[in-house]
Design a protein around this motif. Structure first.
Motif, PDB file in Angstrom:
ATOM      1  N   LEU A 310      82.821  39.347  13.244  1.00  0.00           N
ATOM      2  CA  LEU A 310      83.714  38.871  14.307  1.00  0.00           C
ATOM      3  C   LEU A 310      84.969  38.335  13.643  1.00  0.00           C
ATOM      4  N   MET A 311      85.986  39.236  13.532  1.00  0.00           N
ATOM      5  CA  MET A 311      87.121  38.977  12.658  1.00  0.00           C
ATOM      6  C   MET A 311      88.252  38.203  13.299  1.00  0.00           C
ATOM      7  N   GLU A 312      88.336  38.288  14.647  1.00  0.00           N
ATOM      8  CA  GLU A 312      89.483  37.653  15.307  1.00  0.00           C
ATOM      9  C   GLU A 312      89.015  36.826  16.491  1.00  0.00           C
ATOM     10  N   GLU A 313      89.907  35.968  16.930  1.00  0.00           N
ATOM     11  CA  GLU A 313      89.580  35.018  17.978  1.00  0.00           C
ATOM     12  C   GLU A 313      88.975  35.709  19.210  1.00  0.00           C
ATOM     13  N   GLY A 314      87.915  35.092  19.734  1.00  0.00           N
ATOM     14  CA  GLY A 314      87.327  35.564  20.987  1.00  0.00           C
ATOM     15  C   GLY A 314      86.422  36.774  20.853  1.00  0.00           C
ATOM     16  N   ALA A 315      86.232  37.258  19.635  1.00  0.00           N
ATOM     17  CA  ALA A 315      85.359  38.430  19.469  1.00  0.00           C
ATOM     18  C   ALA A 315      83.909  38.036  19.775  1.00  0.00           C
ATOM     19  N   HIS A 316      83.165  39.010  20.329  1.00  0.00           N
ATOM     20  CA  HIS A 316      81.787  38.734  20.721  1.00  0.00           C
ATOM     21  C   HIS A 316      80.871  39.829  20.198  1.00  0.00           C
ATOM     22  N   GLY A 317      79.735  39.447  19.670  1.00  0.00           N
ATOM     23  CA  GLY A 317      78.783  40.437  19.167  1.00  0.00           C
ATOM     24  C   GLY A 317      77.381  40.164  19.695  1.00  0.00           C
ATOM     25  N   GLU A 318      76.684  41.239  20.046  1.00  0.00           N
ATOM     26  CA  GLU A 318      75.299  41.092  20.504  1.00  0.00           C
ATOM     27  C   GLU A 318      74.410  42.090  19.794  1.00  0.00           C
ATOM     28  N   ILE A 319      73.238  41.644  19.412  1.00  0.00           N
ATOM     29  CA  ILE A 319      72.265  42.549  18.809  1.00  0.00           C
ATOM     30  C   ILE A 319      70.941  42.352  19.531  1.00  0.00           C
ATOM     31  N   MET A 320      70.456  43.422  20.131  1.00  0.00           N
ATOM     32  CA  MET A 320      69.169  43.354  20.828  1.00  0.00           C
ATOM     33  C   MET A 320      68.265  44.379  20.154  1.00  0.00           C
ATOM     34  N   SER A 321      67.097  43.968  19.740  1.00  0.00           N
ATOM     35  CA  SER A 321      66.246  44.954  19.082  1.00  0.00           C
ATOM     36  C   SER A 321      64.784  44.840  19.472  1.00  0.00           C
ATOM     37  N   ILE A 322      64.136  46.004  19.471  1.00  0.00           N
ATOM     38  CA  ILE A 322      62.695  46.082  19.674  1.00  0.00           C
ATOM     39  C   ILE A 322      62.133  46.818  18.461  1.00  0.00           C
ATOM     40  N   ALA A 323      61.092  46.294  17.873  1.00  0.00           N
ATOM     41  CA  ALA A 323      60.438  47.025  16.787  1.00  0.00           C
ATOM     42  C   ALA A 323      58.958  47.130  17.092  1.00  0.00           C
ATOM     43  N   TYR A 324      58.410  48.304  16.816  1.00  0.00           N
ATOM     44  CA  TYR A 324      56.972  48.482  16.949  1.00  0.00           C
ATOM     45  C   TYR A 324      56.418  48.925  15.594  1.00  0.00           C
ATOM     46  N   ALA A 325      55.479  48.159  15.048  1.00  0.00           N
ATOM     47  CA  ALA A 325      54.868  48.519  13.773  1.00  0.00           C
ATOM     48  C   ALA A 325      53.399  48.829  13.997  1.00  0.00           C
ATOM     49  N   GLY A 326      53.045  50.103  13.902  1.00  0.00           N
ATOM     50  CA  GLY A 326      51.648  50.505  14.032  1.00  0.00           C
ATOM     51  C   GLY A 326      50.975  50.503  12.664  1.00  0.00           C
ATOM     52  N   ASP A 327      49.758  51.036  12.615  1.00  0.00           N
ATOM     53  CA  ASP A 327      49.015  51.092  11.353  1.00  0.00           C
ATOM     54  C   ASP A 327      49.873  51.619  10.214  1.00  0.00           C
ATOM     55  N   GLY A 328      49.936  50.867   9.142  1.00  0.00           N
ATOM     56  CA  GLY A 328      50.627  51.332   7.943  1.00  0.00           C
ATOM     57  C   GLY A 328      52.143  51.301   8.028  1.00  0.00           C
ATOM     58  N   GLN A 329      52.682  50.874   9.157  1.00  0.00           N
ATOM     59  CA  GLN A 329      54.144  50.853   9.292  1.00  0.00           C
ATOM     60  C   GLN A 329      54.695  49.473   8.987  1.00  0.00           C
ATOM     61  N   HIS A 330      55.880  49.451   8.449  1.00  0.00           N
ATOM     62  CA  HIS A 330      56.576  48.182   8.243  1.00  0.00           C
ATOM     63  C   HIS A 330      57.976  48.282   8.824  1.00  0.00           C
ATOM     64  N   GLN A 331      58.249  47.443   9.804  1.00  0.00           N
ATOM     65  CA  GLN A 331      59.594  47.381  10.395  1.00  0.00           C
ATOM     66  C   GLN A 331      60.242  46.098   9.921  1.00  0.00           C
TER      67      GLN A 331
END
Lengths: 471, 257
Positions: A310-331
């Motif tokens: 967010l480099m300049e005045e009034g800038a807005h950032g959003e991060i929305m995330s979903i992770a699913y880790a099943g058998d043997g997975q790493h998120q």
């Protein structure tokens, strides 16, 4: 805790994109990576000298940087990379008419629902198969307003000044080892320019498919949303299930100019033999608004932390995330927000589900520089554990150098408990249905933000199989 | 005689799974269609455990005796099968299901009652839900709220009654539904139960309670006193009145003697 059969019944591990297409590439480099391979890639793309130089320089940076010792387990990655094809060209040229795409590739995308998606009135569609974009199209309506939606190669070829001005400015090669790797061998990805004031009513969508066994896919996307523009870009990713590991390492650079709005949605549903190490970053200017919507469902290991500078005045950032880790997975996922200017604001909402031996980690950074007065940031991460063997960790890094900043962080871990399951079952749902409903409820705040077809896909993923519930 | 019973409990012994101590130590109880039975008793007497064992709570294990529902062996059925057979439990502490609306929750519950290839008609469902909410004098917006998430004690209990109204059970187990409710909320809940009973006079109710108070609003046919895992006294509503006056002291003495 629910029984294993019930958890299997959820169908979370039922991967329907695992098929292989029988197709012969027109060219591929030998396995492994060196300067010769980088030169071959550059030559195939008929690139200007400056780009080749940059690639070679990036290769040097890549070689010099050590393998990260944090995040996920990368101990076997080098072995995989030594066997990897860094460039596989599927067809002679990119097509602009779907009819001209080779039949087997076309069928692959049809199975994945790409033309279908296009029919749903997207503003534009791109499709990458192995190392190259095989198809790109943009609706005439937007083309006439000056929107550019093209393969990254055509971006360099047809818009050299715009390209050179911005390429590598948000994520320089030296940023991290895999950004350096991508900068050396990048191929495919999109080049997007939204002119000032243009508002795309429907999304642009790009689809990434890996077919070749032992492929490394290194798409590079550069997006410039000019002043006051508004757009939404969606990417989806799948690959066949192979016994060997594959590698995907994209770099996504986005510049959101003054008062513009940009949303970037990813649904990666890679097969469970994929290393997915991606760098995504947006530079957000005065009064502009950037959103990352990040769904990580597949892969063996994902390390991915979309970020907003967010480099300049009034800038807005959003991060929305979903992770699913099943058998043997790493998120290992999360987000980074960097507040450089006054009155900037950000929010990170991260939800993860770990099942079986799956592991999810939230890793995030909130940094507020001195002088970013009244910066506001809020981080919320919630983890849901399905089994006793499931694991989740939270690594929130917070660095505040500004007194007037206000930063909140909240983290919860919950387990699907017997009381919850019994409550639902006492209303007539079997264990699998009850589980599915709890999981769906958990991800609902983010799932409702997804484009419809992906929300449906996500729901399908957590849907149950009815069999076996009756005697 | 048992043929006419909707619920028949005989010599029921039960404990917390894998623990030695028995909480139910030989319970006998027969409920016929349309009857309202109240079970009273001090803390730890086993009255809530009885309701949970009948509903199939996984934390409890029946080790002896039988429970039949319309002649079927209930102990052999999963909780969802019991629900589909017509047993409903209104929870003392209903759990939260974040992100799932009451409407979605009830739709899923009804869908679960259909065959695999049958799809619940959404318009029919919406109509049913609205009609049920109107019957209970509830605001339609209530159904859009996530199940029990951030609900007051009274709202949670009303949600239980709404679920009962939609699922239309033939046996309602009410596990201390009155605990923690103020008098207004208590009246609303009792009114809901009475409304459903008017609509379906064959619906039976097993009411678990500490206090006589709720029995002023839901008039029982039978009142049972439970003490240390057994029913030690049964009679008409007067039993509750006497209990209110005397307390459980005499049972304690009797037990010690």
């Amino acid at each position: 805790m629910p029984t294993n059969e019930v958890i299997q019944g959820l169908g979370l591990d039922d991967y329907k994109f695992g098929f292989v297409t029988d197709s012969e590439p027109v060219f591929r480099t030998r396995p492994g990576l060196d300067a010769e391979i980088v030169r071959q890639i550059s030559a195939r793309k008929d690139e200007p000298e400056w780009m080749l130089k940059r690639r070679l320089k990036a290769l040097g940076i890549y070689d010099a940087k050590p393998m990260p010792d944090w995040g996920g387990d990368l101990s076997e990655l080098q072995e995989t990379l030594d066997q990897t094809y860094f460039y596989v060209k599927p067809q002679e040229q990119m097509e602009r008419s779907w009819d001209d795409v080779p039949e087997n590739i076309k069928q692959t995308f049809e199975r994945l629902g790409i033309p279908e998606a296009e029919r749903k009135l997207l503003a534009g569609v791109g499709a990458q198969y192995d190392s190259e974009m095989v198809y790109h199209s943009l609706k005439e309506e937007w083309e006439s307003k000056g929107v550019i939606f093209d393969s990254i190669e055509d971006g360099l070829r047809n818009h050299p000044e715009l390209f050179r001005k911005h390429f590598g400015t948000v994520i320089p090669a030296a940023d991290n080892k895999f950004a350096a790797l991508n900068s050396a061998v990048w191929s495919g990805g999109s080049f997007v320019y939204i002119p000032p004031g243009v508002e795309l009513e429907t999304p642009l969508q790009a689809y990434f498919r890996v077919n070749q066994e032992r492929l490394g896919q290194f798409e590079r996307t550069l997006i410039i949303a000019d002043e006051g523009s508004r757009a939404h870009y969606i990417e989806g990713c799948t690959a066949p299930v192979y016994s060997t590991d594959s590698f995907h390492s994209g770099v996504i650079e986005i510049i959101v100019n003054r008062d513009a709005f940009f949303r970037y949605t990813t649904i990666q549903n890679w097969s469970n033999n994929m290393y997915n190490l991606v760098t995504q970053r947006a530079r957000v200017h005065r009064g502009a608004h950037m959103e990352w919507l990040d769904g990580n469902l597949g892969s063996k290991l994902t390390m991915k932390y979309p970020s907003c500078y967010l480099m300049e005045e009034g800038a807005h950032g959003e991060i929305m995330s979903i992770a699913y880790a099943g058998d043997g997975q790493h998120q290992d996922t999360g987000g980074k927000v960097i507040h450089v200017a006054p009155n900037t604001s950000s929010s990170i909402v991260s939800k993860s589900i770990s099942k079986g031996t799956g592991r999810s980690s939230y890793r995030g950074l909130c940094k507020v520089y001195d002088g970013a007065t009244n910066a506001k940031s809020n981080v919320e991460c919630d983890a849901l554990l399905i089994n006793e063997t499931s694991r989740t960790d939270t690594f929130p890094y917070i660095e505040i150098d500004e007194r007037s900043a206000s930063v909140g962080h909240e983290a919860t871990v919950s387990k699907v408990g017997d009381e919850q399951l019994f409550y639902l079952m006492s209303r007539g749902m079997d264990e699998a249905e009850a589980m599915a409903l709890i999981v769906r409820g958990f991800i609902e705040p983010i799932a409702k933000e997804l484009p419809l077809e992906y929300a449906v896909e996500l729901n399908r993923l957590i849907e149950l199989e009815m069999e076996g519930s009756v005697g | 005689m048992n043929d006419a019973a909707i619920l028949s409990v005989t010599g029921l012994r039960a404990r917390v799974a894998d623990e030695d101590l028995h909480i139910l130590r030989g319970v006998d109880l027969t409920i016929r269609p349309g009857e309202i039975h109240a079970i009273m008793g001090p803390n730890g007497s086993g009255k809530s455990t009885l309701a949970k064992v009948v509903a199939g709570h996984p934390a409890y294990e029946a080790t002896g005796g039988s429970v039949t529902f319309r002649g079927e062996d209930l102990l052999d059925m999963e909780p969802d099968e019991r629900s589909q057979a017509g047993v409903f439990m209104a929870f003392q502490y209903p759990v939260e299901i974040p992100g799932v609306s009451i409407a979605n929750f009830l739709r899923t519950s009804l869908q679960a009652r259909l065959e695999d290839d049958e799809e619940l008609d959404l318009f029919d469902f919406q109509e049913l839900l609205m009609e049920r909410m109107e019957l209970l004098d509830m605001d339609p917006s209530f159904a859009q709220r996530p199940v029990n998430d951030g609900f007051s004690g009274g709202e949670k209990k009303r949600n239980e009654i709404l679920q009962m109204a939609v699922l239309k059970p033939s046996l309602a187990l009410m596990d201390e539904t009155d605990s923690g409710l103020d008098i207004d909320a208590l009246k609303i809940v009792a009114q809901g139960v009475n409304t459903l009973r008017q609509e379906n006079p064959d619906m039976s109710v097993l009411l678990i309670t500490h206090y006589q108070r709720i029995l002023n609003y839901i008039i029982p046919d039978m009142v049972h006193v439970m003490f240390r895992g057994r029913i030690v006294e049964s009679g008409g509503p007067e039993v509750a009145m006497e209990l209110e006056a005397r307390g459980y002291e005499e049972y304690r003495k009797a037990h010690v003697a």
